[in-house]
Design a protein around this motif. Structure first.
Motif, short mmCIF file in Angstrom:
data_model
loop_
_atom_site.label_atom_id
_atom_site.label_comp_id
_atom_site.label_asym_id
_atom_site.label_seq_id
_atom_site.Cartn_x
_atom_site.Cartn_y
_atom_site.Cartn_z
N VAL A 76 45.71 75.52 75.72
CA VAL A 76 44.26 75.67 75.65
C VAL A 76 43.80 76.65 76.71
O VAL A 76 44.31 76.66 77.83
CB VAL A 76 43.54 74.30 75.81
CG1 VAL A 76 43.89 73.64 77.15
CG2 VAL A 76 42.03 74.46 75.67
N HIS A 80 46.36 80.44 66.25
CA HIS A 80 45.32 79.94 67.16
C HIS A 80 44.32 79.04 66.45
O HIS A 80 44.22 79.02 65.22
CB HIS A 80 44.61 81.10 67.86
CG HIS A 80 43.74 81.96 66.98
ND1 HIS A 80 43.79 83.34 66.98
CD2 HIS A 80 42.76 81.65 66.08
CE1 HIS A 80 42.90 83.83 66.13
NE2 HIS A 80 42.27 82.82 65.58
N LEU A 81 43.56 78.31 67.27
CA LEU A 81 42.40 77.55 66.83
C LEU A 81 41.18 78.12 67.54
O LEU A 81 41.15 78.17 68.77
CB LEU A 81 42.55 76.06 67.19
CG LEU A 81 43.68 75.27 66.53
CD1 LEU A 81 43.81 73.89 67.18
CD2 LEU A 81 43.43 75.14 65.04
N VAL A 110 50.82 77.22 69.36
CA VAL A 110 49.43 77.45 68.95
C VAL A 110 48.52 77.39 70.17
O VAL A 110 48.65 76.49 71.01
CB VAL A 110 49.00 76.40 67.92
CG1 VAL A 110 47.52 76.56 67.57
CG2 VAL A 110 49.86 76.50 66.66
N TYR A 111 47.62 78.35 70.26
CA TYR A 111 46.68 78.45 71.37
C TYR A 111 45.28 78.08 70.88
O TYR A 111 44.81 78.63 69.88
CB TYR A 111 46.69 79.88 71.90
CG TYR A 111 45.66 80.22 72.97
CD1 TYR A 111 45.95 80.05 74.32
CD2 TYR A 111 44.42 80.73 72.62
CE1 TYR A 111 45.02 80.39 75.30
CE2 TYR A 111 43.48 81.08 73.59
CZ TYR A 111 43.79 80.91 74.93
OH TYR A 111 42.87 81.25 75.89
N ALA A 112 44.63 77.16 71.56
CA ALA A 112 43.24 76.79 71.23
C ALA A 112 42.30 77.47 72.20
O ALA A 112 42.48 77.37 73.43
CB ALA A 112 43.06 75.28 71.29
N LEU A 135 42.53 68.05 70.83
CA LEU A 135 43.19 69.32 70.60
C LEU A 135 44.66 69.14 70.25
O LEU A 135 45.19 69.83 69.38
CB LEU A 135 43.07 70.22 71.83
CG LEU A 135 41.69 70.78 72.15
CD1 LEU A 135 41.79 71.75 73.32
CD2 LEU A 135 41.09 71.48 70.95
N ARG A 136 45.30 68.23 70.93
CA ARG A 136 46.72 67.97 70.66
C ARG A 136 46.89 67.43 69.24
O ARG A 136 47.82 67.81 68.52
CB ARG A 136 47.28 67.01 71.69
CG ARG A 136 48.79 66.97 71.72
CD ARG A 136 49.29 66.23 72.95
NE ARG A 136 48.83 64.83 72.95
CZ ARG A 136 49.04 63.98 73.96
NH1 ARG A 136 49.67 64.40 75.05
NH2 ARG A 136 48.60 62.76 73.90
N SER A 164 47.38 71.91 68.61
CA SER A 164 47.46 72.97 69.62
C SER A 164 48.48 72.62 70.70
O SER A 164 48.61 71.47 71.10
CB SER A 164 46.09 73.18 70.25
OG SER A 164 46.14 74.27 71.15
N ASP A 165 49.17 73.66 71.16
CA ASP A 165 50.14 73.50 72.25
C ASP A 165 49.57 73.90 73.60
O ASP A 165 50.05 73.46 74.65
CB ASP A 165 51.38 74.36 71.97
CG ASP A 165 52.10 73.93 70.70
OD1 ASP A 165 52.72 72.86 70.71
OD2 ASP A 165 52.02 74.67 69.71
#
Length: 273
Positions: free
Chosen positions: A210, A133-134, A184-186, A202-203, A207-208
């Motif tokens: 949000v 994650h972010l 990946v989740y932001a 974000l991309r 991240s995939d």
């Protein structure tokens, strides 16, 4: 005894006075998935408003109950609705129930959410295993004095999502014939949905998906050395070049359509975890 430790003990005592169940698995149920808790057997249901020091959920689709009982041969405790930073709660308040679950004996946490998909290979209605994650909320639930009895001052996050649990859910999905994405989740603060420029950022950061939840709870779970699994329901596509207006009602509608396979996956994971 610290103030936080005292609050945890008060909440744990209240809950244990209401039930004989001793849960080992915790569930945090996101938008559209709250009624999964209705499948818990021999259930004790407690309104959040009754539990000492618990916040109260204010978001549509979040019932605001703690449900404790059995499912797939395991004893579980489920949050039927969660709390969010954007509701005005601190991240310490948002994550307080995770600390209480640990106090109840929970060692494994399954966190779910509804989110927007930024990876063009994804589609609305997909389920995604969170592999990392972010944290872009602008805050952290561990800021402030560290409670050494709960966890270390500087917890490791290199495996925030437990690799063994990720492999388990992939195996279960394969057996059940359920297609899963992985990415990946932001986590952002919300409550506004993101602009085109923000989604591009974000991309670019990798991240995939949000969303507005999950990461604070996972940080606290890992602080207390709980095994953690995160699964997202992609309810809309947040592709900046193709962005269209979005409402919370649309998010819940897609989450509801995806619910049957999401429930099937969770039941099987709980059985084998």
């Amino acid at each position: 005894m610290s103030e936080l430790g005292s609050k945890i003990r008060e909440a744990v005592k209240y809950i244990t006075d209401q039930t004989e169940h001793k849960p080992s698995i915790g569930l945090i149920l996101g938008s559209g998935l709250g009624d999964f808790a209705e499948e818990i057997e021999e259930a004790t249901k407690i309104n959040y408003s009754e539990i000492p020091h618990f916040p109260v959920s204010t978001v549509e689709g979040h019932a605001g109950k703690l449900v404790i009982g059995t499912m797939s041969g395991k004893t579980v405790v489920a949050m039927q609705g969660r709390f969010h930073f954007y509701e005005g709660y601190s991240l310490q308040q948002v994550t307080f129930p995770v600390r209480v679950m640990k106090g109840l004996g929970v060692g494994q946490m399954i966190v779910t959410n509804a989110c927007g998909g930024m990876n063009p290979d994804f589609e609305a209605g997909d389920l995604m295993i969170i592999e990392d994650h972010l944290n872009l909320t602008g805050a952290n639930p561990l800021i402030g004095p560290n409670e050494n009895e709960l966890g270390p001052r500087f917890p490791d996050m290199s495996t925030a999502y437990t690799p063994e649990m990720i492999e388990l859910v992939k195996s279960v999905a394969n057996e059940e014939g359920i297609t899963l994405q992985q990415g990946v989740y932001a986590s952002i603060s919300g409550p506004a949905y993101m602009t085109r420029a923000e989604l591009k950022m974000l991309r670019t950061l990798g991240s995939d998906t949000v969303g507005m939840s999950t990461v604070p709870e996972v940080i606290v779970a890992r602080h207390m050395d709980m095994k953690t699994l995160g699964i997202s329901c992609i309810t809309d596509m947040a592709i900046p070049e193709e962005l269209e207006p979005l409402s919370h009602e649309q998010v819940v509608e897609v989450a509801n359509r995806t619910k049957p396979k999401f429930k099937q996956l969770l039941r099987s994971v709980i059985e084998k975890v």
